[in-house]
Scaffold this motif. Structure first.
Motif, mmCIF file in Angstrom:
data_model
loop_
_atom_site.group_PDB
_atom_site.id
_atom_site.type_symbol
_atom_site.label_atom_id
_atom_site.label_comp_id
_atom_site.label_asym_id
_atom_site.label_seq_id
_atom_site.Cartn_x
_atom_site.Cartn_y
_atom_site.Cartn_z
ATOM 1 N N ALA A 17 34.906 40.698 59.241
ATOM 2 C CA ALA A 17 34.391 40.507 57.889
ATOM 3 C C ALA A 17 34.161 39.035 57.608
ATOM 4 N N ARG A 18 33.061 38.754 56.961
ATOM 5 C CA ARG A 18 32.779 37.427 56.435
ATOM 6 C C ARG A 18 32.435 37.623 54.977
ATOM 7 N N LEU A 19 33.161 36.941 54.140
ATOM 8 C CA LEU A 19 32.959 37.088 52.712
ATOM 9 C C LEU A 19 32.203 35.884 52.180
ATOM 10 N N GLY A 20 31.109 36.148 51.491
ATOM 11 C CA GLY A 20 30.295 35.089 50.906
ATOM 12 C C GLY A 20 30.179 35.275 49.412
ATOM 13 N N ALA A 21 29.268 34.538 48.803
ATOM 14 C CA ALA A 21 29.092 34.563 47.357
ATOM 15 C C ALA A 21 28.793 35.971 46.838
ATOM 16 N N ALA A 22 28.031 36.754 47.595
ATOM 17 C CA ALA A 22 27.680 38.105 47.153
ATOM 18 C C ALA A 22 28.921 38.980 46.997
ATOM 19 N N GLU A 23 29.831 38.889 47.950
ATOM 20 C CA GLU A 23 31.055 39.698 47.908
ATOM 21 C C GLU A 23 32.075 39.131 46.928
ATOM 22 N N LEU A 24 32.150 37.809 46.854
ATOM 23 C CA LEU A 24 33.175 37.156 46.042
ATOM 24 C C LEU A 24 32.788 36.989 44.579
ATOM 25 N N PHE A 37 43.289 38.584 44.673
ATOM 26 C CA PHE A 37 43.043 39.885 44.060
ATOM 27 C C PHE A 37 44.139 40.109 43.030
ATOM 28 N N SER A 38 43.738 40.340 41.780
ATOM 29 C CA SER A 38 44.679 40.485 40.669
ATOM 30 C C SER A 38 44.385 41.755 39.889
ATOM 31 N N SER A 39 45.330 42.109 39.032
ATOM 32 C CA SER A 39 45.118 43.193 38.081
ATOM 33 C C SER A 39 45.609 42.729 36.711
ATOM 34 N N ALA A 40 45.143 43.388 35.672
ATOM 35 C CA ALA A 40 45.343 42.931 34.301
ATOM 36 C C ALA A 40 46.804 42.752 33.901
ATOM 37 N N PHE A 41 47.679 43.647 34.278
ATOM 38 C CA PHE A 41 49.055 43.603 33.793
ATOM 39 C C PHE A 41 50.043 43.105 34.850
ATOM 40 N N CYS A 42 49.552 42.378 35.806
ATOM 41 C CA CYS A 42 50.368 41.887 36.917
ATOM 42 C C CYS A 42 50.974 40.530 36.554
ATOM 43 N N GLN A 43 52.290 40.495 36.338
ATOM 44 C CA GLN A 43 52.972 39.236 36.013
ATOM 45 C C GLN A 43 52.877 38.224 37.157
ATOM 46 N N PRO A 44 53.176 38.598 38.410
ATOM 47 C CA PRO A 44 53.084 37.619 39.496
ATOM 48 C C PRO A 44 51.665 37.069 39.689
ATOM 49 N N GLU A 66 39.304 34.200 41.804
ATOM 50 C CA GLU A 66 40.130 35.348 41.439
ATOM 51 C C GLU A 66 39.230 36.565 41.240
ATOM 52 N N ILE A 67 39.633 37.679 41.824
ATOM 53 C CA ILE A 67 38.863 38.918 41.737
ATOM 54 C C ILE A 67 39.728 39.980 41.077
ATOM 55 N N ASP A 68 39.178 40.635 40.058
ATOM 56 C CA ASP A 68 39.870 41.735 39.397
ATOM 57 C C ASP A 68 39.782 42.958 40.317
ATOM 58 N N ALA A 69 40.915 43.384 40.825
ATOM 59 C CA ALA A 69 40.949 44.482 41.803
ATOM 60 C C ALA A 69 40.365 45.773 41.238
ATOM 61 N N GLU A 70 40.579 46.028 39.955
ATOM 62 C CA GLU A 70 40.067 47.262 39.351
ATOM 63 C C GLU A 70 38.550 47.255 39.232
ATOM 64 N N GLU A 71 37.975 46.071 39.025
ATOM 65 C CA GLU A 71 36.521 45.969 38.911
ATOM 66 C C GLU A 71 35.824 45.992 40.265
ATOM 67 N N ARG A 72 36.551 45.645 41.325
ATOM 68 C CA ARG A 72 35.965 45.560 42.664
ATOM 69 C C ARG A 72 36.663 46.499 43.645
ATOM 70 N N LEU A 73 36.804 47.761 43.251
ATOM 71 C CA LEU A 73 37.466 48.743 44.119
ATOM 72 C C LEU A 73 36.771 48.884 45.467
ATOM 73 N N ASP A 74 35.456 48.674 45.498
ATOM 74 C CA ASP A 74 34.733 48.750 46.773
ATOM 75 C C ASP A 74 35.266 47.715 47.754
ATOM 76 N N LEU A 75 35.444 46.493 47.298
ATOM 77 C CA LEU A 75 35.938 45.421 48.150
ATOM 78 C C LEU A 75 37.419 45.613 48.475
ATOM 79 N N VAL A 76 38.187 46.062 47.500
ATOM 80 C CA VAL A 76 39.611 46.343 47.706
ATOM 81 C C VAL A 76 39.783 47.366 48.822
ATOM 82 N N ARG A 77 39.016 48.423 48.766
ATOM 83 C CA ARG A 77 39.104 49.475 49.794
ATOM 84 C C ARG A 77 38.625 48.970 51.151
ATOM 85 N N ALA A 78 37.522 48.247 51.160
ATOM 86 C CA ALA A 78 36.969 47.750 52.419
ATOM 87 C C ALA A 78 37.930 46.797 53.127
#
Length: 117
Positions: A17-24, A37-44, A66-78
């Motif tokens: 995998a190579r992550l660029g501006a399109a993915e990030l 990768f973060s989520s809304a209610f994550c204290q850490p 910083e990427i919201d994991a819930e908004e980018r489930l495609d990338l999280v799964r990949a």
């Protein structure tokens, strides 16, 4: 601690995998990129955000994205992200050189950058 990770096989023929501006969703750094990768209610995630921003400000050519994991489930799964925060260290080519789940220590982030720059 940020462990060794060569990145998942996402491309044709098992290419890494190579992550660029399109993915990030933002321009990666010239030398390295700290991806969180973060989520809304994550204290850490809040503390991790602060640590990564401080390190990125210390090293020229390094950015924190910083990427919201819930908004980018495609990338999280990949990428096989299982919890937040998860931090990826990308080299200048966008390859994952280190990956860790949980809140990292600042010294570990700095050390992991050594593998990327």
């Amino acid at each position: 601690m940020l462990g060794r990770e060569d990145g998942p096989d996402l491309g044709p023929g098992g290419a890494r995998a190579r992550l660029g501006a399109a993915e990030l969703g933002a321009e990666p750094g010239e030398r390295a990129t700290l991806v969180q990768f973060s989520s809304a209610f994550c204290q850490p995630c809040r503390a991790t955000r602060r640590i990564l921003a401080e390190v990125a400000a210390m090293v020229e050519g390094v950015v924190h994205i910083e990427i919201d994991a819930e908004e980018r489930l495609d990338l999280v799964r990949a990428l096989g992200i299982e919890k937040t925060p998860t931090v990826l260290v990308l080299d200048a080519a966008g390859r994952i050189v280190r990956q860790a789940a949980g809140m990292p220590r600042k010294v570990d982030v700095i050390a992991a950058l050594g593998a990327a720059v």
